[in-house]
Design an enzyme around this catalytic site. Structure first.
Site, short mmCIF file in Angstrom:
data_model
loop_
_atom_site.label_atom_id
_atom_site.label_comp_id
_atom_site.label_asym_id
_atom_site.label_seq_id
_atom_site.Cartn_x
_atom_site.Cartn_y
_atom_site.Cartn_z
N LYS A 109 0.82 -1.22 0.00
CA LYS A 109 0.00 0.00 0.00
C LYS A 109 0.85 1.26 0.00
O LYS A 109 0.49 2.25 -0.63
CB LYS A 109 -0.98 0.00 1.18
CG LYS A 109 -2.08 -1.04 1.01
CD LYS A 109 -3.24 -0.83 1.94
CE LYS A 109 -4.36 -1.80 1.61
NZ LYS A 109 -5.44 -1.78 2.59
N LYS B 220 -4.47 -9.84 -6.11
CA LYS B 220 -5.69 -10.17 -5.34
C LYS B 220 -6.87 -9.31 -5.82
O LYS B 220 -6.68 -8.13 -6.12
CB LYS B 220 -5.37 -9.86 -3.87
CG LYS B 220 -6.50 -10.09 -2.91
CD LYS B 220 -6.13 -9.62 -1.51
CE LYS B 220 -6.44 -8.16 -1.28
NZ LYS B 220 -6.60 -7.76 0.11
N LYS C 134 -11.34 -4.38 -3.42
CA LYS C 134 -12.33 -3.33 -3.61
C LYS C 134 -11.68 -1.98 -3.84
O LYS C 134 -12.32 -1.04 -4.26
CB LYS C 134 -13.27 -3.28 -2.42
CG LYS C 134 -12.59 -3.11 -1.09
CD LYS C 134 -13.63 -3.20 0.01
CE LYS C 134 -13.03 -3.67 1.29
NZ LYS C 134 -13.79 -4.59 2.04
#
Ligand code: AMP
Ligand code: TRP
Length: 336
Positions: free
Chosen positions: A114, A201, A204
């Site tokens: 991230k 992966k 969302k």
């Protein structure tokens, strides 16, 4: 009578709930609700680790709670609550922060991914502290309730290991404080992949909506997304996640939703082409989503949800307070 074993888990209220969340986590919660005492929450505090619009956040929280029930969690069996309604989550997370090191948090692969994304956007100046410390909030979510198991997808394995390490470290330092939890990862579907980039992966927070299926997507859109899922040019339906990640992902989705083993699915699709595979995947996904959406739209505007959430938050608070009071005593914060 032997008491039931306990489970705790949550999903971050960042955006919509995806098919990956369903197959990797929620499907398991539903399956296990008869057998275990469960505490399942909407992780709204986790949702603010990266910037989020306040109206969107509010909407996500309510929507996720309704989705838990629409997916089949029974409010009479499972405690479904909102994370921030139990103040002890943040309280314990601070204490864990003071018992962890920056080094071990820096090693978390989710943090690395991230923060890399921020760097790719040329935002090295903006890596929120919460992104680094978020696994400690997650550890607090877990340790407060003394669960036997934590049902999660594979991507959370490292965070559970960190939780265990912290718990052991604090047990050694302060005496027996925490129960050591284990992860509970589904055999099939622990990592559903991105439909467009099947080596990543399904998430969302992906910028391309074609990459993921939301449980609330219109069925027509779902059809298009599955039809445009990336496969390969071999036209051979075989489970081989390294060399055939796209096809293998469709096999896993089908296997999980049709409740068939990977072997059975391979057999069922032998001599068939990718068009046939995609159509069958569309069928199982559409049946599931239609059922969930029908329940969801019935529930979303009813007052039942708030009543259920409040009752469960009370049950959660009871355990969390008991645990926090022990922690405060053992580490010397309680002066009385
Ligand atoms: P998150 O949306 O990151 O808060 O994830 C909530 C739960 O869903 C966790 O147990 C994750 O491991 C699981 N999960 C999220 N994405 C996937 C995926 N693509 N495949 C399987 N499980 C997933
Ligand atoms: N961090 C998890 C995720 O992103 C969600 C989560 C937060 C969680 N707290 C938790 C999962 C506690 C299990 C237990 O997937």
């Amino acid at each position: 009578m032997k008491s039931k074993k306990r489970m705790v888990s949550g999903i971050t209220a960042t955006g919509t709930v995806t098919l990956g969340n369903y197959i990797g986590a929620i499907k398991n919660f539903v399956k296990l609700q008869e057998e275990f005492e469960m505490y399942i929450f909407v992780a709204n505090l986790h949702a603010i680790t990266t910037p989020i619009d306040k109206l969107k956040l509010r909407e996500n929280i309510k929507s996720m709670a309704a989705l838990y029930f629409a997916c089949g969690l029974d409010p009479n069996k499972v405690n479904v609550f909102i994370q921030s309604e139990v103040l002890e989550h943040t309280q314990l997370s601070w204490i864990l922060t003071c018992n962890s090191t920056i080094g071990e948090l820096n090693r978390m692969t989710q943090f690395k991914d991230k923060s890399q994304k921020q760097k790719n956007k040329n935002r090295t100046d903006y890596i929120p502290t919460g992104l680094l410390t978020y696994p400690l909030l997650m550890a607090a979510d877990i340790l407060l309730y003394e669960p036997d198991y934590v049902p999660v997808g594979k991507d959370q394995k490292q965070h559970i290991e960190l939780t265990r390490n912290l718990a052991e470290r604090m047990n050694n330092k302060y005496g027996n404080l925490f129960k050591i939890p284990e992860e509970y990862i589904p055999e099939v579907g622990s990592k559903i992949m991105d439909l467009q980039n099947p080596t990543n992966k399904m998430s969302k927070s992906s910028e391309n909506p074609k990459s993921y299926i939301s449980l609330l997507d219109d069925i027509k859109i779902v059809e298009k997304k599955i039809k445009s899922a990336v496969t390969d040019s071999e036209n051979l339906i075989k489970y081989d996640p390294i060399n055939k990640p796209g096809v293998s992902n469709l096999i896993v989705i089908y296997s999980s939703l049709a409740n068939k083993s990977i072997k059975e699915v391979e057999l069922f699709f032998s001599n068939k082409d990718y068009g046939f595979l995609k159509n069958e995947v569309i069928k199982v996904v559409s049946i599931l989503l239609k059922e969930i959406q029908d329940k969801y739209y019935n529930l979303i505007n009813s007052n039942d949800i708030e009543t259920w959430l409040e009752k469960s938050a009370n049950n959660a608070r009871y355990l969390a307070r008991k645990k926090m009071s022990k922690v405060m005593d053992k580490i010397g914060l309680n002066y009385k």
